[in-house]
Design a protein around this motif. Structure first.
Motif, PDB file in Angstrom:
ATOM      1  N   ARG A   1     -57.796 -84.565 -80.646  1.00  0.00           N
ATOM      2  CA  ARG A   1     -57.371 -83.681 -79.563  1.00  0.00           C
ATOM      3  C   ARG A   1     -58.063 -82.330 -79.703  1.00  0.00           C
ATOM      4  O   ARG A   1     -57.447 -81.275 -79.680  1.00  0.00           O
ATOM      5  N   GLU A   2     -59.383 -82.395 -79.884  1.00  0.00           N
ATOM      6  CA  GLU A   2     -60.147 -81.174 -80.107  1.00  0.00           C
ATOM      7  C   GLU A   2     -60.057 -80.208 -78.934  1.00  0.00           C
ATOM      8  O   GLU A   2     -60.294 -79.011 -79.087  1.00  0.00           O
ATOM      9  N   ASN A   3     -59.680 -80.717 -77.755  1.00  0.00           N
ATOM     10  CA  ASN A   3     -59.501 -79.846 -76.596  1.00  0.00           C
ATOM     11  C   ASN A   3     -58.306 -78.914 -76.761  1.00  0.00           C
ATOM     12  O   ASN A   3     -58.144 -77.956 -75.996  1.00  0.00           O
ATOM     13  N   HIS A   4     -57.448 -79.185 -77.751  1.00  0.00           N
ATOM     14  CA  HIS A   4     -56.305 -78.324 -78.038  1.00  0.00           C
ATOM     15  C   HIS A   4     -56.504 -77.507 -79.315  1.00  0.00           C
ATOM     16  O   HIS A   4     -55.566 -76.848 -79.773  1.00  0.00           O
ATOM     17  N   CYS A   5     -57.682 -77.570 -79.898  1.00  0.00           N
ATOM     18  CA  CYS A   5     -57.982 -76.784 -81.096  1.00  0.00           C
ATOM     19  C   CYS A   5     -57.840 -75.297 -80.778  1.00  0.00           C
ATOM     20  O   CYS A   5     -58.373 -74.811 -79.777  1.00  0.00           O
ATOM     21  N   ARG A   6     -57.132 -74.581 -81.618  1.00  0.00           N
ATOM     22  CA  ARG A   6     -56.917 -73.150 -81.382  1.00  0.00           C
ATOM     23  C   ARG A   6     -58.188 -72.330 -81.576  1.00  0.00           C
ATOM     24  O   ARG A   6     -58.268 -71.175 -81.141  1.00  0.00           O
ATOM     25  N   LYS A   7     -59.200 -72.927 -82.217  1.00  0.00           N
ATOM     26  CA  LYS A   7     -60.436 -72.207 -82.482  1.00  0.00           C
ATOM     27  C   LYS A   7     -61.613 -72.777 -81.693  1.00  0.00           C
ATOM     28  O   LYS A   7     -62.761 -72.454 -81.984  1.00  0.00           O
ATOM     29  N   TYR A   8     -61.311 -73.609 -80.695  1.00  0.00           N
ATOM     30  CA  TYR A   8     -62.432 -74.178 -79.940  1.00  0.00           C
ATOM     31  C   TYR A   8     -63.125 -73.074 -79.151  1.00  0.00           C
ATOM     32  O   TYR A   8     -62.508 -72.094 -78.714  1.00  0.00           O
ATOM     33  N   VAL A   9     -64.435 -73.241 -78.975  1.00  0.00           N
ATOM     34  CA  VAL A   9     -65.245 -72.263 -78.247  1.00  0.00           C
ATOM     35  C   VAL A   9     -65.583 -72.840 -76.882  1.00  0.00           C
ATOM     36  O   VAL A   9     -66.146 -73.931 -76.780  1.00  0.00           O
TER      37      VAL A   9
ATOM     38  N   CYS B   1     -58.418 -78.649 -88.113  1.00  0.00           N
ATOM     39  CA  CYS B   1     -56.999 -78.575 -87.770  1.00  0.00           C
ATOM     40  C   CYS B   1     -56.432 -79.958 -87.455  1.00  0.00           C
ATOM     41  O   CYS B   1     -57.165 -80.950 -87.314  1.00  0.00           O
ATOM     42  N   VAL B   2     -55.115 -80.019 -87.314  1.00  0.00           N
ATOM     43  CA  VAL B   2     -54.445 -81.273 -86.988  1.00  0.00           C
ATOM     44  C   VAL B   2     -54.954 -81.817 -85.663  1.00  0.00           C
ATOM     45  O   VAL B   2     -55.210 -83.031 -85.511  1.00  0.00           O
TER      46      VAL B   2
END
Length: 363
Positions: A110-118, A103-104
């Motif tokens: 900004r992986e902490n804002h990834c909608r699919k982060y686990v 994702c963007v």
């Protein structure tokens, strides 16, 4: 490094919401090619562990669940695709266990804002156990010299408040207020001071105010003082350019707006139980920026660890064993805990402070 990874491990498991954790044997996780297996040496206790286990975060309702997202330990197994880590390296497992990497937000760091982060200890099992796996890119190296007991709370608490301080983006020497001098706030004071801000501490308890001053705050104010806002405005000659809220009481959020200077940034970290009221007119007339921080990026976690390694930030911790986890949780619910509580999972390894010493172990 001779590795003897067992098939089962000891873990504290949430099997029901609003119930004590169960200490039991569970299978050791198997790793995918892009993952690593970490021998957990210590795990911090975060208040959000309770929220998740109690079912208060609907997106993280899976049961059974091993809680904990402040795990630190030693890499004992590498997936075939992981090339940047070595066996024996000391690493932390924080909030993000994995993300989509497509994702963007992920592409912009900004992986902490990834909608699919686990979420570690939420969407996947956490670190109240002997071993845990994590995507290789989210196994963050711990600098030599940083004790496991200090590294654990930085994996979430320190990480979060460091990110909050970074949001303020003001010149060194300007005033920053920290409201709530507990597990998060005591670290926020130190990180803000390390980045060159002048800090004031605000809390309801005198012992917390005294702690704030010992940790570097220039002045401490009681949150129970009816003239708090006016006295802060006078002391800072117009208000604070940054206000970090770690207290959970609804009044703390209103206070942050009242003591903010024109063009200031209010950073909210805590999660109040009840709705809060905001007067838009004050926000508009002061041209305030109000932002929330739930966790930081992995780059920020590495920076947060460097400040601990440099000796300018030192978490205050008390330790418990895994068998004492339910007592520790009850103490946290009752507000009877030190700044941060850390579970010592493996006492034999707790004193290792370098990757080199860890690599020579026979586990």
């Amino acid at each position: 490094m001779a590795l003897a990874i067992p098939k089962t491990m000891k873990a504290a498991v949430a099997e029901k919401h609003n119930a004590p954790l169960v200490i039991k044997e569970v299978p050791v996780p198997s790793v995918e090619p892009d993952e690593v297996l970490v021998k957990i040496v210590a795990s911090g206790i975060c208040h959000s562990d309770l929220h998740i286990a109690d079912g208060e975060m609907p997106a993280m309702m899976r049961l059974p669940l091993i809680p904990g997202h402040e795990g630190v330990g030693i890499v004992v197994k590498l997936g075939s695709a992981v090339k940047h880590l070595k066996l024996g390296e000391r690493v932390a497992i924080g909030n993000v266990n994995s993300s989509c990497n497509a994702c963007v937000e992920c592409h912009e760091g900004r992986e902490n804002h990834c909608r699919k982060y686990v979420q570690t200890g939420g969407g996947s099992d956490g670190c109240y156990c002997d071993y845990q796996k994590v995507h290789g890119q989210y196994a963050i190296k711990i600098p030599d010299g940083v004790a496991f007991t200090e590294a654990a709370p930085v994996a979430c608490a320190g990480h979060t408040v460091y990110s909050a301080v970074r949001q303020i983006k003001q010149r060194p020497g300007t005033w920053v207020a920290v409201i709530g001098i507990g597990g998060l706030g005591h670290l926020a004071i130190q990180y803000a001071t390390a980045l060159g801000y002048q800090v004031i501490a605000i809390d309801v308890a005198q012992e917390k105010l005294d702690l704030g001053v010992r940790l570097g705050a220039k002045k401490a104010f009681s949150a129970t003082n009816p003239k708090l806002a006016s006295e802060v405005m006078k002391f800072t000659d117009g208000g604070c350019m940054g206000v970090i809220v770690t207290a959970v009481h609804e009044s703390a959020f209103a206070t942050s707006i009242k003591i903010a200077r024109m063009n200031a940034t209010c950073v909210w970290i805590s999660l109040p139980s009840n709705p809060i009221q905001i007067v838009p007119k004050i926000v508009v007339f002061k041209a305030l920026q109000i932002t929330g921080v739930i966790l930081g990026t992995r780059a920020e976690l590495a920076e947060a660890y460097r400040l601990v390694a440099n000796g300018v930030v030192k978490p205050i911790v008390e330790t418990v064993s895994l068998d004492e986890i339910n007592t520790a949780w009850n103490n946290m619910r009752a507000g009877k805990f030190a700044a941060r509580t850390v579970i010592v999972i493996d006492p034999k390894l707790i004193d290792l402070k370098t990757a080199a010493s860890a690599a020579q172990l026979k586990l």
